[in-house]
Design an enzyme around this catalytic site. Structure first.
Site, PDB file in Angstrom:
ATOM      1  N   TRP A   1       0.819  -1.209   0.000  1.00  0.00           N
ATOM      2  CA  TRP A   1       0.000   0.000   0.000  1.00  0.00           C
ATOM      3  C   TRP A   1       0.852   1.257   0.000  1.00  0.00           C
ATOM      4  CZ3 TRP A   1      -4.322  -0.548  -2.140  1.00  0.00           C
ATOM      5  CH2 TRP A   1      -5.016  -1.743  -2.018  1.00  0.00           C
TER       6      TRP A   1
ATOM      7  N   ASP B   1      -1.318   6.741   6.068  1.00  0.00           N
ATOM      8  CA  ASP B   1      -2.451   5.951   5.594  1.00  0.00           C
ATOM      9  C   ASP B   1      -2.782   4.972   6.717  1.00  0.00           C
ATOM     10  OD1 ASP B   1      -4.146   4.093   4.504  1.00  0.00           O
ATOM     11  OD2 ASP B   1      -2.852   3.558   2.806  1.00  0.00           O
TER      12      ASP B   1
ATOM     13  N   LYS C   1     -12.579  -1.212   6.789  1.00  0.00           N
ATOM     14  CA  LYS C   1     -11.941  -2.253   7.580  1.00  0.00           C
ATOM     15  C   LYS C   1     -12.441  -2.191   9.026  1.00  0.00           C
ATOM     16  CE  LYS C   1      -8.647  -1.680   4.145  1.00  0.00           C
ATOM     17  NZ  LYS C   1      -8.767  -2.924   3.468  1.00  0.00           N
TER      18      LYS C   1
HETATM   19  N1  PMP Z   1      -4.308   1.602   2.034  1.00  0.00           N
HETATM   20  C1  PMP Z   1      -4.445   0.466   2.722  1.00  0.00           C
HETATM   21  C2  PMP Z   1      -3.564   0.243   3.910  1.00  0.00           C
HETATM   22  C3  PMP Z   1      -5.395  -0.479   2.342  1.00  0.00           C
HETATM   23  O1  PMP Z   1      -5.509  -1.613   3.020  1.00  0.00           O
HETATM   24  C4  PMP Z   1      -6.206  -0.219   1.225  1.00  0.00           C
HETATM   25  C5  PMP Z   1      -7.291  -1.164   0.772  1.00  0.00           C
HETATM   26  N2  PMP Z   1      -7.193  -2.447   1.104  1.00  0.00           N
HETATM   27  C6  PMP Z   1      -6.009   0.966   0.528  1.00  0.00           C
HETATM   28  C7  PMP Z   1      -5.070   1.867   0.965  1.00  0.00           C
HETATM   29  C8  PMP Z   1      -6.833   1.301  -0.670  1.00  0.00           C
HETATM   30  O2  PMP Z   1      -8.077   1.632  -0.216  1.00  0.00           O
HETATM   31  P1  PMP Z   1      -9.322   1.882  -1.165  1.00  0.00           P
HETATM   32  O3  PMP Z   1      -9.694   0.555  -1.721  1.00  0.00           O
HETATM   33  O4  PMP Z   1     -10.331   2.446  -0.218  1.00  0.00           O
HETATM   34  O5  PMP Z   1      -8.908   2.840  -2.207  1.00  0.00           O
END
Ligand code: PMP
Length: 426
Positions: free
Chosen positions: A164, A236, A260
């Site tokens: 991520w 994030d 989450k």
């Molecule tokens: N950052 C993290 C730590 C994630 O776990 C995720 C999604 N699993 C995201 C960003 C991306 O999120 P989104 O699908 O809401 O764009």
């Protein structure tokens, strides 16, 4: 309103009698939930499945299954029940919250309460805005550099500790002079650096981290400080948001997709220091400009009303549990027994992540005997109503996501199952 509903042919669903509760087994608690008949059937099929009577393990969760998904993920049953009770007629309005103006008094109260409760939970200081945004956490990968870097030539640092933060880094290169302050790639994203040994650019506008890597299971227990005195820490927090107390004042920006720990997908929460708002690059799309959303109290355009409402219910639930210090204790306990089981398996189950940075939320593990046995493990666990344990497609293996709403009994059941599986498949 109710009278109008009864006369409508579409209202039949409302008047189906509640389904009979399953006679026995793990789904018994579902009996208090009023579901339309079709939904009830789906639910019952899922829960009646194999094992209530025959399983050697503890009964499954209140809904008959334990959902270990990484996100969208399990939500507190009490929240879903409350939402269900209010779904058709939101607090006497005769409408669902999905059907009413986002500028009306009901939604206005809901979003304000959600913000106030989130502020209480995380002790968000007055120096920071709370924004309810759209586009997922992925959209923040571009919004952050667009808002915090004066131009695409402005430097920014990224600590890449997993998939991520790597995505955030790559996107930020389009809107800033993003550089790598540290990467865990060579170590397959199983560790974090000592906080003082990150090679930061002293001119970086911000240092970006992902506080919990959802796929790799690496979590910051403490946070680095930007070496630039005017630099900002940006995180994030999608997958450990509201799982523990955080000193928000240390951060320029915190952002998190809700799906989450705090709600459904569709809303992304950004907590932004107020003095950073209004400095976006001139060509920033209006929907990515924090100022537009701050000036309009997250109501510049139609917000994801239902998702925000559910987040509000989750925040109420977390406050009722005693707040994030209490929630963290539960999370530590749950993760503790799962990691202990892995470590006590004599190498049968392996968590590759360094102990000091293991995530309380996402527990990835492999099995020394290989991928075929992992497949069997995941399939057998599903038969025991422990669902969505497959590791992310990019890394394979097994991953148990044990967010706030995963009950202790779910982790206990998984641990008992792991021991039994090992005994049966030595
Ligand atoms: N950052 C993290 C730590 C994630 O776990 C995720 C999604 N699993 C995201 C960003 C991306 O999120 P989104 O699908 O809401 O764009």
């Amino acid at each position: 309103m109710a009278a109008a509903a009864t006369s409508s042919p579409h209202s039949m669903l409302l008047h189906r009698p509640s389904p009979a509760a399953p006679k026995a087994g793990p789904a018994a608690a579902v009996s208090s939930i009023r579901l339309p008949a079709r939904a009830a059937k789906i639910s019952c099929a899922a829960v009646a499945a194999p094992s209530a009577a025959t399983s050697p393990f503890a009964a499954a969760g209140e809904r008959g299954v334990y959902n270990f998904a990484a996100g969208p993920a399990t939500l507190p049953l009490a929240v879903l029940q409350k939402a269900q009770a209010e779904l058709v007629d939101y607090r006497g309005s005769g409408m669902s919250i999905m059907e009413m103006s986002h500028r009306g008094k009901e939604f206005d109260a809901a979003i304000k309460k959600a913000e106030a409760d989130l502020r209480a939970l995380l002790a968000v200081p007055d120096t920071h805005e709370v924004l309810f945004l759209q586009g997922g956490a992925s959209t923040q990968f571009s919004a952050v550099p667009l808002n915090l870097c004066a131009s695409p030539a402005a430097p920014a640092d990224f600590l890449v500790s997993g998939s991520w933060s790597d995505k955030a880094f790559k996107e930020a290169k389009k809107f800033s002079a993003a550089s790598l302050a540290w990467s865990g790639k060579d170590g397959k994203y199983t560790s974090l650096p000592p906080l003082t040994s990150i090679s930061q650019n002293p001119d970086a506008a911000f240092l970006h981290i992902c506080s919990n890597e959802t796929i790799h299971g690496v979590e910051f227990k403490d946070y680095p400080e930007p070496t630039n005195k005017n630099g900002l820490l940006v995180a994030d927090m999608s997958s450990n948001f509201c799982s523990k107390p955080v000193d928000v004042s240390k951060f320029g920006v915190i952002y998190a997709g809700a799906q989450k720990n705090v709600g459904p997908s569709g809303v992304t929460i950004a907590i932004v220091r107020k003095d950073l708002v209004g400095k976006a690059q001139p060509n920033t799309p209006v929907m990515l400009d924090y100022k537009i959303h701050a000036d309009n109290a997250s109501l510049y355009n139609t917000p994801p009303c239902f998702a925000i409402y559910i987040c509000g219910l989750v925040f109420e639930d977390l406050l009722a549990q005693g707040g994030l210090a209490e929630v963290e204790k539960k999370n530590q306990h749950k993760a503790g027994i799962l990691y202990d089981a892995i470590d006590a398996s004599g190498g049968y189950f392996v968590c590759p992540v360094e102990k000091s940075v293991r995530s309380l939320m996402n527990v990835p593990f492999t099995m020394a005997k290989g991928a075929d046995l992992e497949k069997q493990f995941i399939a057998e666990a599903a038969k025991e109503n422990m669902l969505q344990l497959k590791g992310h497609r990019s890394v394979g293996g097994v991953r148990a996501s044990i967010y706030n709403a995963m009950p202790l009994s779910g982790v206990e059941k998984l641990v008992a199952f792991m021991k039994d599986f090992q005994a049966r498949n030595p």
